[in-house]
Design an enzyme around this catalytic site. Structure first.
Site, PDB file in Angstrom:
ATOM      1  N   ASP A 151       0.873  -1.173   0.000  1.00  0.00           N
ATOM      2  CA  ASP A 151       0.000   0.000   0.000  1.00  0.00           C
ATOM      3  C   ASP A 151       0.915   1.229   0.000  1.00  0.00           C
ATOM      4  O   ASP A 151       2.138   1.136   0.118  1.00  0.00           O
ATOM      5  CB  ASP A 151      -0.981  -0.019   1.183  1.00  0.00           C
ATOM      6  CG  ASP A 151      -2.224   0.838   0.881  1.00  0.00           C
ATOM      7  OD1 ASP A 151      -2.169   1.686  -0.032  1.00  0.00           O
ATOM      8  OD2 ASP A 151      -3.259   0.665   1.558  1.00  0.00           O
TER       9      ASP A 151
HETATM   10  C1  NOJ Z   1      -4.080   3.893  -0.005  1.00  0.00           C
HETATM   11  C2  NOJ Z   1      -5.257   2.977   0.161  1.00  0.00           C
HETATM   12  O1  NOJ Z   1      -5.165   2.302   1.397  1.00  0.00           O
HETATM   13  C3  NOJ Z   1      -5.408   1.956  -0.949  1.00  0.00           C
HETATM   14  O2  NOJ Z   1      -6.645   1.308  -0.796  1.00  0.00           O
HETATM   15  C4  NOJ Z   1      -5.299   2.615  -2.290  1.00  0.00           C
HETATM   16  O3  NOJ Z   1      -5.482   1.670  -3.309  1.00  0.00           O
HETATM   17  C5  NOJ Z   1      -3.939   3.278  -2.386  1.00  0.00           C
HETATM   18  N1  NOJ Z   1      -3.840   4.305  -1.358  1.00  0.00           N
HETATM   19  C6  NOJ Z   1      -3.691   3.902  -3.754  1.00  0.00           C
HETATM   20  O4  NOJ Z   1      -4.448   5.042  -3.916  1.00  0.00           O
END
Ligand code: NOJ
Length: 704
Positions: free
Chosen positions: A266
């Site tokens: 993430d």
């Molecule tokens: C953080 C989020 O937790 C995740 O779900 C998302 O896909 C990513 N950012 C990318 O934007």
């Protein structure tokens, strides 16, 4: 599963790559303001994420996004080995055609609709060059304080797994190399929904049996459906951050399940291993993640900046790097990017927001709304000449979208008041106001009152956690003031989570839960309120009476002193009944159904068992019932849930019509993680229900 063509191609390519080029493939960048094109020209990025909005709001036309991604791809193909980028983006519940939020999609209890919606999202998103979506989110959530409950399928692993399979199939199709298909990313692996206190990014503790039987199944279903990628969760799970958890990322995912795609972190979560306190610096964090089985670094840059040096120091091996590169190249190859790195800019004009897409969005919105109360059949509205429609959502447009819709446009949405006007029968006057005083004034002359309440989308989604599940400030008072007038009162609640609306349910005659219903939410709502359609959504998550009941979920264990309202030394609260406001699976419609004649094909399950019951529409209008199958394993080597969903079917019945609904329960459906850690069944007695929700139903028994 890998095929020979992929593997030969990858091996040949890998053999030509320098260390820098390999590490480049593991690096995902975000083209922000200080974007340096040489990163692409020198092969230092394997993927580009557009979450910053780089592909929106830049003054491009519909086809401009494709032109922009083609421009980035062109720069990348100037690199020595011409390995294409894969563009990733959060296409969570639609792209330009915004569908209901995922939690609402689950409420439709219709995975096939979710499959179709994901397929449309793939067609639309790929017009921008996006070939990879960070969806579906498969986090089981038992705590609605957590803002991201909106993004998942609720609390149940069976429903969650059905949705996972359908959505992965919708995004990826039979062949992800088709120009209108997207690589799916099952996230957030794993346990993210168990964040303590409902606070996003917090730590969580999940026992091994609960992890295996509740949190992991939707991910396994996604992997079995062929999901190309997974994303690791931000969470520190049982003391090991998910981003550095080798047992889960390698032993379980690859070893047990045979996953051959790649895992992305993430956002900056590899670097965050330092904050977690398991890594002392960037290089250490990068090593831990790589060696755990995490292949691509989402934007933290620590793979790019440290893996080379770690290799030279002998702290990681070339095989470890090669394996991660191999997985990424495999998915790029499978996705057809080597053959078709560019996107036809003209596709946008054909494929965005087609009438068919809007129709599906409307159907999905209609099916996802849940009727919670309908005293004296107030809904659908009939015979009211003047209806006052009041509350903060009266003129809602983009507010109907919900969280994570960077590509939805408010101007594509018919404002709610207009949509209601269009669907109201001739002769019905609708008076609209957002203003409380005006509403009180007008209500005197109205025949009925409809309040449109709930959460603005910015109050749900990532890190939008609340400590109080009541309506946002002022709304409870508004409802109270309106009830004083004694007019027939219906509430529509828009929200990204279950809200504890106990008091409002008590005073209103009718309550319809609309979630955040997406681009066609207004029309769908109008059709339900005015009777052109009947509600058929069911709750995919338990609704608590008060915040203090959380966590509350239907598939809990019995305890040694199970709930008994009259028992002094039974599990309870002194100030609240222990039962939820509405149980999992609950939802009403404009007619009523009777369940009768439960039959089991045998007393003992050998291989499989058929269970069926008759369902009759005993009301006066047609309606759809979501018939649910539950079981309980009465005695186990570990304590077992008091009920577990094992099947559901939507049936549409005319007034007076009866149908027999049959479920097949297989032996493997009863398997669980046993006391010795193995997965399998245990012989013994079981209860079974065919039911309209997780608290009611016709009950039978069988043995295994
Ligand atoms: C953080 C989020 O937790 C995740 O779900 C998302 O896909 C990513 N950012 C990318 O934007």
């Amino acid at each position: 599963m890998s095929n020979a063509t992929d593997e030969t191609f990858i091996s040949q390519l890998l053999a030509q790559m320098t260390l820098e080029e390999k590490i480049g493939q593991l690096n995902q960048i975000n083209p922000g303001d200080e974007f340096d094109p040489s990163l692409l020209q020198e092969g230092k990025a394997g993927s580009l994420i557009n979450a910053s909005g780089a592909l929106t709001g830049m003054g491009f036309s519909d086809s401009g996004s494709a032109e922009l991604s083609n421009h980035f791809q062109k720069l990348t193909l100037e690199s020595r080995l011409k390995i294409p980028l894969i563009f990733g983006r959060d296409v969570i519940h639609g792209f330009r055609t915004v569908f209901p939020i995922p939690l609402a999609q689950a409420a439709a209890f219709d995975p096939d609709l979710a499959r179709q919606a994901a397929s449309i999202a793939a067609r639309e998103a790929t017009t921008s060059g996006i070939k990879w979506t960070f969806a579906p989110m498969l986090d089981i959530a038992r705590d609605p304080r957590w803002g991201r409950v909106a993004e998942g399928n609720g609390e149940d692993p069976f429903l969650g797994s059905q949705m996972a399979t359908a959505i992965v199939q919708g995004f990826q199709g039979e062949d992800i190399s088709a120009p209108d298909k997207l690589v799916a990313c099952a996230k957030h692996y794993v346990g993210y929904g168990a964040a303590e206190g409902g606070r996003d990014y917090e730590n969580g503790e999940i026992s091994e049996p609960t992890l295996r039987d509740i949190y992991l199944p939707p991910f396994r279903a996604a992997v079995e459906a062929g999901a190309g990628t997974l994303m690791s969760a931000f969470i520190d799970l049982n003391g090991i951050p998910a981003t550095a958890n080798r047992r889960l990322l390698t032993d379980v995912l690859r070893g047990e399940w045979g996953f051959d795609g790649f895992v992305v972190s993430d956002w900056e979560s590899i670097k965050e291993l330092i904050h977690h306190g398991v890594a002392e610096d960037d290089a250490h964090a990068a090593r831990l993640a790589l060696q755990a089985g995490l292949d691509m670094d989402m934007v933290s840059g620590v793979y790019l900046n440290t893996l080379g040096e770690s290799l030279r120091q002998g702290k990681i091996s070339m095989e470890e790097i090669d394996e991660a590169v191999r997985r990424i190249l495999r998915i790029k190859h499978r996705a057809g990017l080597f053959d078709h790195p560019f996107t036809d800019p003209l596709r946008a004009t054909r494929d965005l927001l087609t009438p068919e897409s809007r129709d599906l969005a409307r159907q999905f919105a209609r099916q996802s709304m849940v009727l919670l109360k309908n005293d004296r059949d107030l809904l659908p509205f009939k015979d009211f000449r003047r209806i006052l429609v009041a509350g903060p959502f009266v003129h809602a447009r983009g507010e109907l979208f919900g969280t994570w819709t960077p590509d939805g446009r408010a101007e594509d949405v018919t404002p709610l008041d207009e949509a209601l006007r269009q669907t109201a029968p001739k002769g019905t006057e609708l008076w609209f106001t957002e203003n409380v005083d005006m509403a009180l004034h007008l209500a005197h002359q109205a025949d009925a009152v409809l309040l449109l309440l709930g959460e603005h989308p910015v109050r749900s989604g990532e890190n939008c956690n609340v400590s109080d599940l009541g309506l946002p400030p002022g709304q409870a008072e508004f409802v109270q003031a309106m009830t004083a007038l004694g007019k027939p009162l219906a509430l529509v609640v828009f929200a990204g989570r279950p809200l504890a609306i106990t008091q409002q349910v008590k005073v209103a005659d009718a309550v319809l839960y609309a979630w955040h219903p997406g681009i066609e939410g207004g029309a769908a709502l109008g059709e339900i309120l005015f009777g052109q359609a009947s509600p058929s959504g069911r709750l995919p998550i338990t609704f608590p009476r008060a915040t203090g009941q959380v966590p509350i979920y239907y598939n809990h264990k019995n305890s040694g002193r199970p709930i008994d309202p009259n028992g002094e030394f039974k599990t309870r609260y002194l100030d609240l009944p222990p039962s939820p406001l509405f149980p999992f699976g609950f939802g009403l419609t404009y007619t009523r159904f009777e369940y009768s004649n439960l039959k089991l094909s045998a007393e003992t399950l050998r291989g499989a068992l058929e269970i069926n019951a008759e369902i009759t529409n005993i009301g006066t209008s047609p309606g759809t019932e979501v018939v649910q199958l539950y079981v309980r394993d009465l005695v186990g080597s570990l304590t077992r849930p008091i009920r577990e969903l094992k099947g559901f079917q939507r049936v549409e019945l005319q007034p007076g019509e009866t149908c027999r609904v049959t479920f097949t329960l297989r032996e493997e459906d009863l398997a669980f993680t046993r006391a010795d850690g193995t997965f399998g069944v245990e012989p013994g007695s079981f209860h079974v229900w065919i039911a309209s929700d997780s608290k009611s139903g016709l009950n039978g028994h069988f043995r295994l």
